[in-house]
Scaffold this motif. Structure first.
Motif, mmCIF file in Angstrom:
data_model
loop_
_atom_site.group_PDB
_atom_site.id
_atom_site.type_symbol
_atom_site.label_atom_id
_atom_site.label_comp_id
_atom_site.label_asym_id
_atom_site.label_seq_id
_atom_site.Cartn_x
_atom_site.Cartn_y
_atom_site.Cartn_z
ATOM 1 N N UNK A 1 31.670 29.670 -12.843
ATOM 2 C CA UNK A 1 33.024 29.909 -13.352
ATOM 3 C C UNK A 1 33.906 30.471 -12.233
ATOM 4 N N UNK A 2 35.134 29.987 -12.148
ATOM 5 C CA UNK A 2 36.110 30.560 -11.215
ATOM 6 C C UNK A 2 36.706 31.803 -11.862
ATOM 7 N N UNK A 3 36.010 32.899 -11.714
ATOM 8 C CA UNK A 3 36.317 34.126 -12.445
ATOM 9 C C UNK A 3 37.737 34.609 -12.191
ATOM 10 N N UNK A 4 38.182 34.563 -10.957
ATOM 11 C CA UNK A 4 39.506 35.100 -10.633
ATOM 12 C C UNK A 4 40.636 34.219 -11.163
ATOM 13 N N UNK A 5 40.322 32.980 -11.537
ATOM 14 C CA UNK A 5 41.344 32.070 -12.054
ATOM 15 C C UNK A 5 41.266 31.910 -13.572
ATOM 16 N N UNK A 6 40.050 31.884 -14.112
ATOM 17 C CA UNK A 6 39.879 31.559 -15.532
ATOM 18 C C UNK A 6 38.644 32.265 -16.069
ATOM 19 N N UNK A 7 38.725 33.564 -16.227
ATOM 20 C CA UNK A 7 37.544 34.355 -16.564
ATOM 21 C C UNK A 7 37.003 34.042 -17.955
ATOM 22 N N UNK A 8 37.850 33.576 -18.862
ATOM 23 C CA UNK A 8 37.403 33.221 -20.209
ATOM 24 C C UNK A 8 37.267 31.715 -20.396
ATOM 25 N N UNK A 9 36.876 31.054 -19.320
ATOM 26 C CA UNK A 9 36.587 29.629 -19.374
ATOM 27 C C UNK A 9 35.527 29.339 -20.448
ATOM 28 N N UNK A 10 35.561 28.143 -20.976
ATOM 29 C CA UNK A 10 34.540 27.748 -21.948
ATOM 30 C C UNK A 10 33.147 27.753 -21.368
ATOM 31 N N UNK A 11 33.032 27.780 -20.028
ATOM 32 C CA UNK A 11 31.721 27.790 -19.388
ATOM 33 C C UNK A 11 31.155 29.199 -19.229
ATOM 34 N N UNK A 12 31.968 30.225 -19.435
ATOM 35 C CA UNK A 12 31.489 31.605 -19.279
ATOM 36 C C UNK A 12 30.519 31.962 -20.394
ATOM 37 N N UNK A 13 29.319 32.418 -20.039
ATOM 38 C CA UNK A 13 28.307 32.765 -21.037
ATOM 39 C C UNK A 13 28.215 34.279 -21.265
ATOM 40 N N UNK A 14 29.163 35.037 -20.726
ATOM 41 C CA UNK A 14 29.243 36.492 -20.954
ATOM 42 C C UNK A 14 27.967 37.229 -20.527
ATOM 43 N N UNK A 15 27.348 36.778 -19.450
ATOM 44 C CA UNK A 15 26.092 37.398 -19.017
ATOM 45 C C UNK A 15 26.313 38.749 -18.347
#
Length: 296
Positions: free
Chosen positions: A261-275
């Motif tokens: 995930x590009x955290x600094x651009x889209x931290x709540x991307x659908x790919x983020x698994x909240x690990x």
């Protein structure tokens, strides 16, 4: 941070806070597969809790499973006689999605834990080209739409009941958690295993080998449950948040992210698994996590 508490992850000594992901994953796996006698005797638990869906892929046929897999239950409902609409299962999945998003993927899924552990094997790692990775991630949505929803709902058979196509032909978690343990303890089942089981073992082996080189390949590219929860990630109650005003753009969070995930651009991307790995490595403590609408 707007809408949630800001968490400083480094103490006075400058040491990053340790992630709780692994203990939570292990606890979840034990709680959902606590019928130990099932592994010993090669039989499936049939108690009352088996009618309740857990929020992750956890095979119904696993000898230790105390609940049902939501993807398996969804296919069974859609493929039943008359193809009834799965109000209970779909409603429960939507509830999990709205409350948790992909927290279930990052913290609760036993097969996710297995992939995480395999990736720690000290062998060379692969970096999937960004363009290929971007397109390949759409495969899980095709699996959800095709194998899980459309085929069970639309295909007609002589019996009026259609098979759970994802579970039957693809699901590696079912093979690992259910098929292999049952065959190891049940000679009758071993004698019945044929070409389909060998195909499922091949699929499992490919995914497990891929997990050594690529972080969570099944979660990235094939998991239909991850695809379903990804649809809710941006507006689920549980959210990640980045304090961009104090971010130094060091990109350590993005290098640590197992899902790319590009955290600094889209931290709540659908790919983020909240690990939580991005929070654990952030040198400035500017990445937060919590329930939407909390105090500032």
């Amino acid at each position: 941070m707007s809408g949630m508490h800001r968490h400083r992850l480094r103490g006075q000594e400058g040491k990053p806070r340790r992630s709780l992901q692994r203990p939570v994953q292990l606890l979840s796996a034990v709680l959902m597969n606590g019928y130990l006698i099932g592994f010993q005797k090669g039989r499936i638990f049939t108690g009352g809790t088996k009618a309740v869906c857990v929020p992750v892929l956890n095979c119904y046929s696993c000898p230790g499973a105390l609940g049902s897999c939501p993807i398996g239950a969804l296919q069974t409902s859609l493929g039943g006689i008359g193809h009834p609409f799965p109000f209970y299962t779909l409603g429960l999945l939507m509830l999990f999605g709205v409350v948790l998003g992909r927290v279930a993927c990052g913290l609760l899924c036993p097969f996710g834990l297995i992939q995480d552990l395999l990736h720690k094997v000290p062998l060379p790692k692969l970096s999937v080209p960004k363009r290929l990775d971007r397109y390949a991630r759409w495969l899980k949505y095709l699996v959800l739409l095709g194998l899980v929803l459309l085929l069970p709902a639309l295909v007609c058979t002589e019996t009026g009941v259609t098979p759970p196509y994802f579970c039957k032909y693809l699901c590696p978690a079912g093979t690992l958690e259910g098929g292999i343990p049952l065959l190891l303890t049940n000679p009758t089942l071993r004698s019945l295993a044929g070409g389909l089981f060998r195909w499922k073992v091949l699929v499992l082996a490919v995914i497990l080998l891929a997990a050594v080189a690529i972080h969570r390949p099944f979660c990235r590219y094939l998991c239909p449950l991850g695809a379903f929860y990804a649809l809710f990630n941006r507006f689920s109650f549980f959210q990640m948040q980045l304090d961009k005003e104090h971010c130094v753009d060091c990109k350590q969070c993005e290098r640590a992210c197992p899902m790319g995930v590009e955290v600094t651009k889209d931290i709540n991307s659908g790919e983020c698994i909240r690990c939580g790995k991005c929070r654990a490595v952030c040198p400035e403590g500017v990445i937060g996590a919590g329930v939407r609408g909390g105090k500032k």
